[in-house]
Design an enzyme around this catalytic site. Structure first.
Site, PDB file in Angstrom:
ATOM      1  N   ALA A 143       0.828  -1.213   0.000  1.00 25.58           N
ATOM      2  CA  ALA A 143       0.000   0.000   0.000  1.00 25.58           C
ATOM      3  C   ALA A 143       0.858   1.256   0.000  1.00 25.58           C
ATOM      4  CB  ALA A 143      -0.948  -0.013   1.203  1.00 25.58           C
ATOM      5  N   TYR A 145     -11.095 -19.880 -27.296  1.00 24.83           N
ATOM      6  CA  TYR A 145     -11.153 -21.349 -27.328  1.00 24.83           C
ATOM      7  C   TYR A 145     -10.143 -21.929 -28.296  1.00 24.83           C
ATOM      8  CZ  TYR A 145     -12.689 -25.892 -29.172  1.00 24.83           C
ATOM      9  OH  TYR A 145     -12.720 -27.190 -29.607  1.00 24.83           O
ATOM     10  N   TRP A 205     -17.748 -23.887 -25.361  1.00 22.72           N
ATOM     11  CA  TRP A 205     -18.295 -23.232 -24.171  1.00 22.72           C
ATOM     12  C   TRP A 205     -17.238 -23.402 -23.085  1.00 22.72           C
ATOM     13  CZ3 TRP A 205     -22.258 -20.236 -24.906  1.00 22.72           C
ATOM     14  CH2 TRP A 205     -23.262 -20.576 -25.797  1.00 22.72           C
ATOM     15  N   CYS A 240       3.926 -11.919  -0.238  1.00 23.06           N
ATOM     16  CA  CYS A 240       3.153 -13.048  -0.802  1.00 23.06           C
ATOM     17  C   CYS A 240       4.090 -14.151  -1.290  1.00 23.06           C
ATOM     18  CB  CYS A 240       2.291 -12.584  -1.972  1.00 23.06           C
ATOM     19  SG  CYS A 240       1.209 -11.220  -1.570  1.00 23.06           S
ATOM     20  N   ASP A 287      -3.802  -3.262   4.469  1.00 20.77           N
ATOM     21  CA  ASP A 287      -4.298  -4.191   5.492  1.00 20.77           C
ATOM     22  C   ASP A 287      -4.690  -3.515   6.809  1.00 20.77           C
ATOM     23  OD1 ASP A 287      -3.868  -6.262   3.743  1.00 20.77           O
ATOM     24  OD2 ASP A 287      -2.375  -7.289   4.983  1.00 20.77           O
TER      25      ASP A 287
HETATM   26  C1  LIG Z   1       2.902 -15.418   3.607  1.00 26.10           C
HETATM   27  C2  LIG Z   1       1.906 -14.483   2.968  1.00 26.10           C
HETATM   28  C3  LIG Z   1       1.395 -14.768   1.716  1.00 26.10           C
HETATM   29  C4  LIG Z   1       0.466 -13.920   1.116  1.00 26.10           C
HETATM   30  N1  LIG Z   1      -0.014 -14.239  -0.118  1.00 26.10           N
HETATM   31  C5  LIG Z   1      -0.904 -13.401  -0.716  1.00 26.10           C
HETATM   32  C6  LIG Z   1      -1.377 -13.680  -2.030  1.00 26.10           C
HETATM   33  O1  LIG Z   1      -0.991 -14.697  -2.644  1.00 26.10           O
HETATM   34  N2  LIG Z   1      -2.260 -12.820  -2.596  1.00 26.10           N
HETATM   35  C7  LIG Z   1      -2.688 -11.688  -1.946  1.00 26.10           C
HETATM   36  O2  LIG Z   1      -3.484 -10.927  -2.507  1.00 26.10           O
HETATM   37  N3  LIG Z   1      -2.237 -11.391  -0.697  1.00 26.10           N
HETATM   38  C8  LIG Z   1      -1.367 -12.219  -0.083  1.00 26.10           C
HETATM   39  N4  LIG Z   1      -0.888 -11.917   1.169  1.00 26.10           N
HETATM   40  C9  LIG Z   1      -1.361 -10.690   1.834  1.00 26.10           C
HETATM   41  C10 LIG Z   1      -0.564  -9.475   1.383  1.00 26.10           C
HETATM   42  O3  LIG Z   1       0.799  -9.755   1.503  1.00 26.10           O
HETATM   43  C11 LIG Z   1      -0.969  -8.284   2.228  1.00 26.10           C
HETATM   44  O4  LIG Z   1      -2.344  -8.073   2.045  1.00 26.10           O
HETATM   45  C12 LIG Z   1      -0.187  -7.032   1.827  1.00 26.10           C
HETATM   46  O5  LIG Z   1       1.184  -7.211   2.042  1.00 26.10           O
HETATM   47  C13 LIG Z   1      -0.662  -5.824   2.605  1.00 26.10           C
HETATM   48  O6  LIG Z   1       0.128  -4.743   2.267  1.00 26.10           O
HETATM   49  P1  LIG Z   1       0.229  -3.474   3.232  1.00 26.10           P
HETATM   50  O7  LIG Z   1       1.134  -2.520   2.553  1.00 26.10           O
HETATM   51  O8  LIG Z   1      -1.129  -3.011   3.601  1.00 26.10           O
HETATM   52  O9  LIG Z   1       0.856  -4.005   4.606  1.00 26.10           O
HETATM   53  P2  LIG Z   1       2.133  -4.852   4.971  1.00 26.10           P
HETATM   54  O10 LIG Z   1       2.616  -5.651   3.819  1.00 26.10           O
HETATM   55  O11 LIG Z   1       1.815  -5.542   6.241  1.00 26.10           O
HETATM   56  O12 LIG Z   1       3.249  -3.757   5.255  1.00 26.10           O
HETATM   57  C14 LIG Z   1       3.199  -2.858   6.309  1.00 26.10           C
HETATM   58  C15 LIG Z   1       4.357  -1.898   6.171  1.00 26.10           C
HETATM   59  O13 LIG Z   1       4.277  -0.939   7.217  1.00 26.10           O
HETATM   60  C16 LIG Z   1       5.516  -0.854   7.895  1.00 26.10           C
HETATM   61  N5  LIG Z   1       5.200  -0.377   9.243  1.00 26.10           N
HETATM   62  C17 LIG Z   1       4.291  -0.868  10.105  1.00 26.10           C
HETATM   63  N6  LIG Z   1       4.246  -0.107  11.211  1.00 26.10           N
HETATM   64  C18 LIG Z   1       5.153   0.878  11.025  1.00 26.10           C
HETATM   65  C19 LIG Z   1       5.568   1.991  11.812  1.00 26.10           C
HETATM   66  N7  LIG Z   1       5.044   2.255  13.000  1.00 26.10           N
HETATM   67  N8  LIG Z   1       6.528   2.802  11.312  1.00 26.10           N
HETATM   68  C20 LIG Z   1       7.058   2.548  10.090  1.00 26.10           C
HETATM   69  N9  LIG Z   1       6.703   1.545   9.296  1.00 26.10           N
HETATM   70  C21 LIG Z   1       5.754   0.710   9.778  1.00 26.10           C
HETATM   71  C22 LIG Z   1       6.110  -2.248   7.750  1.00 26.10           C
HETATM   72  O14 LIG Z   1       7.499  -2.231   7.982  1.00 26.10           O
HETATM   73  C23 LIG Z   1       5.725  -2.548   6.292  1.00 26.10           C
HETATM   74  O15 LIG Z   1       6.622  -1.890   5.431  1.00 26.10           O
HETATM   75  C24 LIG Z   1       0.044 -12.745   1.791  1.00 26.10           C
HETATM   76  C25 LIG Z   1       0.570 -12.443   3.052  1.00 26.10           C
HETATM   77  C26 LIG Z   1       1.496 -13.297   3.644  1.00 26.10           C
HETATM   78  C27 LIG Z   1       2.055 -12.963   4.995  1.00 26.10           C
END
Ligand SMILES: Cc1cc2nc3c(=O)[nH]c(=O)nc-3n(C[C@H](O)[C@H](O)[C@H](O)COP(=O)(O)OP(=O)(O)OC[C@H]3O[C@@H](n4cnc5c(N)ncnc54)[C@H](O)[C@@H]3O)c2cc1C
Length: 455
Positions: free
Chosen positions: A12, A427, A435, A43, A282
């Site tokens: 994000a 197809y 289909w 992921c 997330d």
């Molecule tokens: C093993 C695994 C497999 C996955 N497989 C899939 C998949 O196949 N398909 C799919 O759609 N999704 C998958 N996901 C889910 C997906 O990875 C997450 O939905 C996605 O990473 C969310 O992104 P985000 O940026 O919201 O948060 P996150 O990836 O959780 O990142 C959070 C960020 O915030 C930073 N942060 C947090 N708090 C602070 C703070 N106080 N100060 C500074 N930095 C901070 C962290 O260091 C990190 O950089 C998977 C997740 C895991 C764990």
């Protein structure tokens, strides 16, 4: 010039940064990242741990240099501790424990989620792991390399638990999967998730359902896991994968409100209730396109989209998040398991009058070698004929993801199931049928006839 500060450097946060730079070439963007791994594909962690991806560095969506080349300043291994929304100041702490104050015109919070750690005795013992960050994966990797474990217990039969069951089996471990409920992969209905259980068992995994874990204990080099059913399981390594919860602590220091799912409440423009503060990924609630209300659906796909919208709007845009349908797919050994939209039970709970049709067919013309069975479940509304959801399980090379994405596209545009037959899909015998299986399933969906027939 706008100064955009972003907290969080994963899906994000980096999406927000890149989009802001695309929309406004004068914006000054700083991203504070809690660890040293900006824009890594978490992921991909199961595939690094399985050995299919040989080096963790390959998981980077972009390198630090590529991000910085876009004019984005990265502050790595710094944690934001507090936000003062009146002064537009964020306090951050670096690795050396030094505190700094960063100012902002606009702020995007993208702190993601944290794995749920049930408060159970022994959870902190060495040999018990979670999997959410690069650091988590390094800890598991180190255990695999240095201690050569022979066995593992995975707690949680969601998609991460299943991917890791596959990964650790590939590495030669004997895996036991403990699931609290009666079936694994709760994103699918039991009619399809039981196929996934069979697949796991065929690959040597012991799947044990109805196992509520009560505690852990270290005995020599082994971990023991106790469950409420009076069972005791032993293994060299334990992985706890029982879900995630939104990381909202930092945002709450700024007075950002939570929604009913305990994630940050945002508008469809990804704005929080606090002036100049946006949030995405997330850590936030997700607008569900079909339900037309907020849900919590932590997915990488959604985090990328929401981040992009937060970044655009933070520099003056007006874009709306179109909403999620919870579309997802997971590969488990030779199967791909996918869903989009609502299950029948979810549709009923949402006030629809659902009917679900199960269909089994071949993924492509049977006369061409390699045809495999596809299992589809299609849910629609009896009254309107509107498509509400679909689930598919089939061989991972049987275009399961393409087919769930057809359903997802139809759902996105509010199509009826009947109208799926009118789609002009591709197809050729090695890949499909005149289909497509999606259309065969749509044509098999006949709730009223079935109702009359049974009357
Ligand atoms: C093993 C695994 C497999 C996955 N497989 C899939 C998949 O196949 N398909 C799919 O759609 N999704 C998958 N996901 C889910 C997906 O990875 C997450 O939905 C996605 O990473 C969310 O992104 P985000 O940026 O919201 O948060 P996150 O990836 O959780 O990142 C959070 C960020 O915030 C930073 N942060 C947090 N708090 C602070 C703070 N106080 N100060 C500074 N930095 C901070 C962290 O260091 C990190 O950089 C998977 C997740 C895991 C764990």
């Amino acid at each position: 010039m706008t100064h955009l500060l972003i907290i969080g450097g994963s899906d994000a946060g980096i999406s927000a940064a890149l989009r802001a730079c695309e929309v406004d070439s004068t914006v000054e963007v700083t991203v504070v990242v809690g660890d040293a791994f900006p824009n890594y594909s978490i992921c991909g962690l199961p595939f690094y741990l399985s050995g299919e991806v040989p080096e963790w560095q390959l998981l980077a969506h972009r390198t630090v240099a590529e991000i910085e080349a876009q004019g984005i300043a990265l502050r790595l291994s710094e944690r934001a501790e507090e936000i003062d929304p009146r002064q537009h100041v964020v306090q951050v702490c670096d690795q050396a424990g030094q505190r700094h104050q960063l100012t902002y015109d606009r702020l995007v919070i993208a702190t993601g989620a944290i794995p749920i750690r049930p408060s159970l005795p022994g959870l902190d013992a060495p040999g018990v792991y979670c999997l959410h960050t690069m650091a988590d994966s390094f800890a598991v990797h180190q255990h695999l390399m240095e201690q050569a474990p022979q066995s593992a217990i995975i707690i949680g039969g969601g998609y991460i638990g299943l991917e890791m069951a596959d990964a650790l089996t590939l590495r030669g471990l004997q895996v036991t999967l403990l699931q609290r409920g009666a079936s694994i992969l709760k994103t699918l209905d039991p009619q399809l998730s039981q196929l996934v259980s069979l697949e796991l068992e065929e690959h040597g995994i012991r799947v044990r359902t109805g196992q509520v874990v009560e505690g852990f204990e270290r005995r020599g080099t082994q971990m023991q896991v106790y469950t409420s059913a009076g069972m005791k399981y032993s293994a060299d390594l334990v992985l706890v994968a029982v879900g995630v919860q939104p990381d909202t602590a930092l945002a709450q220091t700024a007075g950002v409100h939570l929604g009913e799912h305990e994630a940050l409440a945002v508008t469809r423009q990804m704005e929080t209730n606090v002036e100049a503060i946006y949030a995405a990924g997330d850590c936030v609630e997700t607008w569900h396109r079909l339900l037309q209300r907020s849900t919590y659906l932590p997915l990488g796909t959604t985090a990328h989209k929401q981040g992009r919208i937060a970044g655009e709007n933070a520099v003056g845009g007006q874009r709306l998040f179109a909403g999620s349908l919870g579309t997802q797919v997971v590969k488990v050994f030779d199967l791909a398991c996918a869903r989009t939209g609502l299950t029948e039970a979810e549709a009923r709970a949402a006030g629809f009058d659902p009917w679900t049709q199960d269909v089994e067919t071949w993924d492509h013309k049977r006369y061409y070698p390699g045809a495999t069975a596809l299992h589809l479940r299609v849910t629609g509304d009896r009254q309107s004929g509107r498509l509400l959801g679909a689930q598919i399980v089939g061989h991972w090379q049987a275009e399961v993801a393409k087919r769930i994405d057809i359903f997802a596209t139809a759902l996105f545009h509010g199509m009826t199931i009947d109208a799926l037959s009118e789609l002009d899909l591709s197809y050729t015998p090695p890949l499909s049928s005149p289909w497509d299986p999606v259309q065969m399933a749509a044509q098999a969906w006949r709730p009223r006839e079935t109702k009359e027939a049974s009357a």
